[in-house]
Scaffold this motif. Structure first.
Motif, mmCIF file in Angstrom:
data_model
loop_
_atom_site.group_PDB
_atom_site.id
_atom_site.type_symbol
_atom_site.label_atom_id
_atom_site.label_comp_id
_atom_site.label_asym_id
_atom_site.label_seq_id
_atom_site.Cartn_x
_atom_site.Cartn_y
_atom_site.Cartn_z
ATOM 1 N N PHE A 54 -80.248 -18.266 31.540
ATOM 2 C CA PHE A 54 -81.505 -18.938 31.861
ATOM 3 C C PHE A 54 -82.522 -18.744 30.737
ATOM 4 O O PHE A 54 -83.290 -19.659 30.408
ATOM 5 N N SER A 55 -82.530 -17.575 30.139
ATOM 6 C CA SER A 55 -83.420 -17.322 28.993
ATOM 7 C C SER A 55 -83.042 -18.225 27.824
ATOM 8 O O SER A 55 -83.922 -18.770 27.127
ATOM 9 N N ASP A 56 -81.751 -18.417 27.601
ATOM 10 C CA ASP A 56 -81.290 -19.313 26.533
ATOM 11 C C ASP A 56 -81.712 -20.754 26.818
ATOM 12 O O ASP A 56 -82.060 -21.508 25.897
ATOM 13 N N LYS A 74 -80.733 -28.064 21.521
ATOM 14 C CA LYS A 74 -82.074 -28.184 22.102
ATOM 15 C C LYS A 74 -82.040 -28.711 23.543
ATOM 16 O O LYS A 74 -83.080 -28.933 24.147
ATOM 17 N N ASN A 75 -80.849 -28.878 24.051
ATOM 18 C CA ASN A 75 -80.676 -29.344 25.428
ATOM 19 C C ASN A 75 -80.526 -28.127 26.338
ATOM 20 O O ASN A 75 -79.581 -27.350 26.209
ATOM 21 N N ALA A 76 -81.444 -27.939 27.261
ATOM 22 C CA ALA A 76 -81.432 -26.755 28.140
ATOM 23 C C ALA A 76 -80.384 -26.853 29.241
ATOM 24 O O ALA A 76 -79.936 -25.828 29.779
ATOM 25 N N GLU A 77 -79.983 -28.074 29.598
ATOM 26 C CA GLU A 77 -79.145 -28.252 30.777
ATOM 27 C C GLU A 77 -77.791 -27.543 30.705
ATOM 28 O O GLU A 77 -77.373 -26.919 31.697
ATOM 29 N N PRO A 78 -77.063 -27.584 29.589
ATOM 30 C CA PRO A 78 -75.761 -26.889 29.572
ATOM 31 C C PRO A 78 -75.872 -25.396 29.865
ATOM 32 O O PRO A 78 -75.088 -24.852 30.652
ATOM 33 N N LYS A 79 -76.841 -24.724 29.217
ATOM 34 C CA LYS A 79 -77.026 -23.289 29.466
ATOM 35 C C LYS A 79 -77.435 -23.055 30.917
ATOM 36 O O LYS A 79 -76.979 -22.103 31.572
ATOM 37 N N TYR A 80 -78.294 -23.920 31.419
ATOM 38 C CA TYR A 80 -78.747 -23.783 32.809
ATOM 39 C C TYR A 80 -77.573 -23.948 33.770
ATOM 40 O O TYR A 80 -77.426 -23.189 34.727
ATOM 41 N N ARG A 81 -76.742 -24.958 33.515
ATOM 42 C CA ARG A 81 -75.588 -25.211 34.388
ATOM 43 C C ARG A 81 -74.635 -24.021 34.400
ATOM 44 O O ARG A 81 -74.108 -23.641 35.449
ATOM 45 N N MET A 82 -74.414 -23.425 33.235
ATOM 46 C CA MET A 82 -73.571 -22.232 33.185
ATOM 47 C C MET A 82 -74.202 -21.103 33.985
ATOM 48 O O MET A 82 -73.533 -20.391 34.736
ATOM 49 N N ASP A 141 -85.359 -25.388 25.563
ATOM 50 C CA ASP A 141 -86.367 -26.353 26.001
ATOM 51 C C ASP A 141 -87.259 -25.696 27.047
ATOM 52 O O ASP A 141 -86.881 -25.565 28.204
ATOM 53 N N ALA A 142 -88.451 -25.313 26.610
ATOM 54 C CA ALA A 142 -89.372 -24.586 27.502
ATOM 55 C C ALA A 142 -89.983 -25.478 28.573
ATOM 56 O O ALA A 142 -90.698 -24.987 29.453
ATOM 57 N N ASN A 143 -89.700 -26.782 28.530
ATOM 58 C CA ASN A 143 -90.260 -27.710 29.516
ATOM 59 C C ASN A 143 -89.248 -28.127 30.578
ATOM 60 O O ASN A 143 -89.476 -29.089 31.307
ATOM 61 N N PHE A 144 -88.134 -27.408 30.671
ATOM 62 C CA PHE A 144 -87.060 -27.765 31.600
ATOM 63 C C PHE A 144 -87.341 -27.157 32.973
ATOM 64 O O PHE A 144 -87.156 -25.947 33.176
ATOM 65 N N PRO A 145 -87.795 -27.958 33.952
ATOM 66 C CA PRO A 145 -88.268 -27.407 35.238
ATOM 67 C C PRO A 145 -87.224 -26.672 36.080
ATOM 68 O O PRO A 145 -87.566 -25.655 36.702
ATOM 69 N N PRO A 146 -85.956 -27.141 36.155
ATOM 70 C CA PRO A 146 -85.018 -26.494 37.088
ATOM 71 C C PRO A 146 -84.840 -24.999 36.866
ATOM 72 O O PRO A 146 -84.647 -24.247 37.827
ATOM 73 N N VAL A 147 -84.907 -24.555 35.609
ATOM 74 C CA VAL A 147 -84.671 -23.137 35.345
ATOM 75 C C VAL A 147 -85.789 -22.286 35.936
ATOM 76 O O VAL A 147 -85.554 -21.196 36.472
#
Length: 567
Positions: free
Chosen positions: A231-233, A206-214, A238-244
């Motif tokens: 980015f879709s993953d 449920k942590n968006a950051e690892p997928k985003y970092r990749m 987490d649909a509230n993750f602003p950086p993506v």
């Protein structure tokens, strides 16, 4: 109420407060990782600190929130106050070491504090005896990848974080920071970074950051086929993750206005309220071609917050006025922006825009190129550096400042591998216009070697050779002309004018400068073999033959042994 019930009630209150504080810290950390919710993170962690001001972990994270907002002095005071107040805790020691690194302290002295913190937080009893505290080690990793830290030791941090990640198989944050550390180490470590991010995503789906970092790794490579699914993953996690959403807006802003708008609105909704985020909407309106609406939005932001609080406001004005055809206003606002903006607020495209605007005003070439030099000092991407140096060369070329044009083309071409036929053409052309015949000849030889079937290497070499011997007294141009004739002879009919010109030059040199009439006649005869009807050759040949005949009738000079004429 008996004593047992009173103690039980008090203990329950303490545990409840501690639980709520721990929840708040966890929530505050999440908001810090959201990057664009630093204010919310600070508010949440401040409440946790107020509720439990002696807890080392809470103190550490509240200090990290202050650092994220640029308040180094506040974080330093917080950590110092805790240490002076008797909170001799591993977390606080790491926080203070982080401050030391930002200040440029000796890295070995800082690492002593890290080792002290690791020792203090390592389990000493029970079945976990000897087990390190992954959270404290994660904090050490954070300090070493902190962009603000003037001193750091990435390999040291990687070794420690690997140890911490192995000790706590549920901690995903430490693996995210391990991946970031690998990326900062550079070189061939991208694969290790991806592995760390993948493991982090497995530990906390449920942590968006690892997928985003990749995704960001492949985004930097412009590989949409890989980064868009990641980015879709991240959004699914987490649909509230602003950086993506911010990155997707950045990707689509010049490609698809509707998708850019959709991601921008999601970004603004999920991030902290910030006038700089509102300014992104003015940027979107500009990119959508709604220049007057963009100006109106920018003026609304200026009225509410002031230009000083929104660093990119002036450059948005400049972009809009440029598109509306008001170059004077565009130039004025661009000057205001670059005069006040820090490097963090300047995007690579801003430099390119500044060059475009200032180039419209004759005499501003040096100013325009100064922006290119700034761009070069802050952009390590080879493709961008080539683009900037070529832009500078074009500016000086239009101004007919050929030495500067040649200098910048040389910088541009030094970044390219291999050079194209066109690259060589403009590079040597600039060298000749700059009257740098030595360089023109040197580059022509390379050009001929790499493109032996192209005419321009031979032509430029011949042209440079002729310029080197301006009054044709040296005869040094002849080898280059012979090489040029050899190439042109592959199609003597098509190249008649060019071949004839080289023979005319050579014949004139031998006849007029060297006074070697036989050699001049030899050149003319060669010309007539190529072109029997050549008017110059037919006209000059009898003249040379007559000159040779007259020369042969003259008596030889009589000289003595010393070489001086006898009297």
């Amino acid at each position: 109420m008996n004593m047992k019930k009173t103690v039980s009630l008090m203990l329950g209150v303490v545990l409840s407060v501690s639980f709520i504080a721990a929840q708040s810290v966890t929530e505050g950390i999440k908001y810090l990782n959201y990057e664009f919710k630093k204010k919310t993170a600070t508010d949440v962690l401040k409440k946790a600190y107020d509720a439990n001001s002696k807890d080392g972990q809470t103190i550490y994270w509240y200090g990290q929130a202050l650092l994220a907002n640029g308040d180094v002095a506040g974080a330093k005071a917080l950590y110092q106050q805790a240490l002076q107040g008797g909170v001799n805790d591993a977390w606080v020691i790491v926080g203070m070491a982080n401050i030391d690194m930002i200040g440029g302290a000796d890295i070995n002295a800082v690492k002593q504090k890290f080792e002290q913190a690791i020792t203090m937080s390592t389990e000493t009893k029970g079945k976990n005896k000897g087990k390190v505290n992954a959270g404290v080690i994660n904090a050490i990793g954070r300090a070493n990848i902190d962009a603000a830290s003037k001193t750091k030791d990435i390999p040291y941090a990687i070794d420690k974080m690997k140890l911490g990640a192995a000790a706590d198989l549920t901690n995903a944050d430490i693996l995210v920071n391990l991946g970031v550390a690998y990326l900062k180490l550079g070189g061939e470590n991208g694969g290790e970074a991806v592995k760390a991010f993948q493991e982090a995503a497995t530990r906390d789906p449920k942590n968006a950051e690892p997928k985003y970092r990749m995704g960001r790794i492949y985004y930097s490579q412009n590989n949409a086929e890989l980064f868009l699914p990641l980015f879709s993953d991240a959004i699914a996690a987490d649909a509230n993750f602003p950086p993506v959403y911010y990155t997707l807006y950045d990707y689509y802003k010049d490609k698809d206005v509707n998708k850019a708008k959709d991601n921008l609105e999601k970004f603004i909704a999920s991030a902290d309220k910030d006038p700089n985020n509102d300014l992104l909407y003015a940027d979107y309106l500009f990119r959508a071609g709604k220049y007057n609406e963009s100006l109106a939005k920018a003026k609304e932001i200026e009225t509410s917050f002031g230009t000083a609080n929104v660093p990119r406001l002036n450059i948005i004005y400049a972009y809009d006025y440029d598109r509306l055809g008001d170059s004077v206003q565009a130039k004025a606002y661009a000057e205001k922006f670059f005069a006040a903006a820090t490097q963090d607020n300047i995007q690579p495209s801003d430099y390119e825009f500044a060059v475009k605007v200032f180039s419209k005003f004759p005499g501003n070439e040096a100013t325009s190129v100064s922006y290119i030099e700034k761009a070069l000092s802050n952009d390590t991407l080879t493709a961008d550096r080539i683009k900037y140096t070529k832009l500078a060369a074009d500016i000086w070329g239009k101004a007919q400042n050929y030495p500067e044009q040649f200098k910048w083309l040389s910088k541009s071409d030094s970044l390219k591998t291999p050079l194209s036929n066109t690259d060589f053409f403009y590079w040597i052309d600039a060298a000749i216009k700059a009257k740098d015949t030595a360089e023109a000849t040197r580059i022509s030889n390379i050009y001929i070697q790499q493109f032996p079937d192209q005419i321009y290497g031979y032509r430029f070499k011949a042209q440079s050779a002729v310029l080197t011997d301006v009054d044709t007294t040296k005869g040094t141009a002849l080898p280059a002309l012979e090489q040029y004739i050899t190439f042109l002879s592959k199609d003597s009919i098509k190249n008649q004018r060019l071949i004839s010109s080289q023979f005319y030059y050579m014949a004139s040199y031998y006849a007029d400068k060297a006074k070697d009439f036989p050699k001049a006649l030899e050149v003319v005869n060669r010309l007539l073999v190529y072109y029997p009807d050549d008017k110059f050759g037919l006209q000059v040949k009898p003249i040379l033959e007559k000159a040779i005949a007259q020369q042969s009738k003259q008596p030889a000079s009589k000289t003595g042994g010393s070489g001086n004429p006898k009297k």
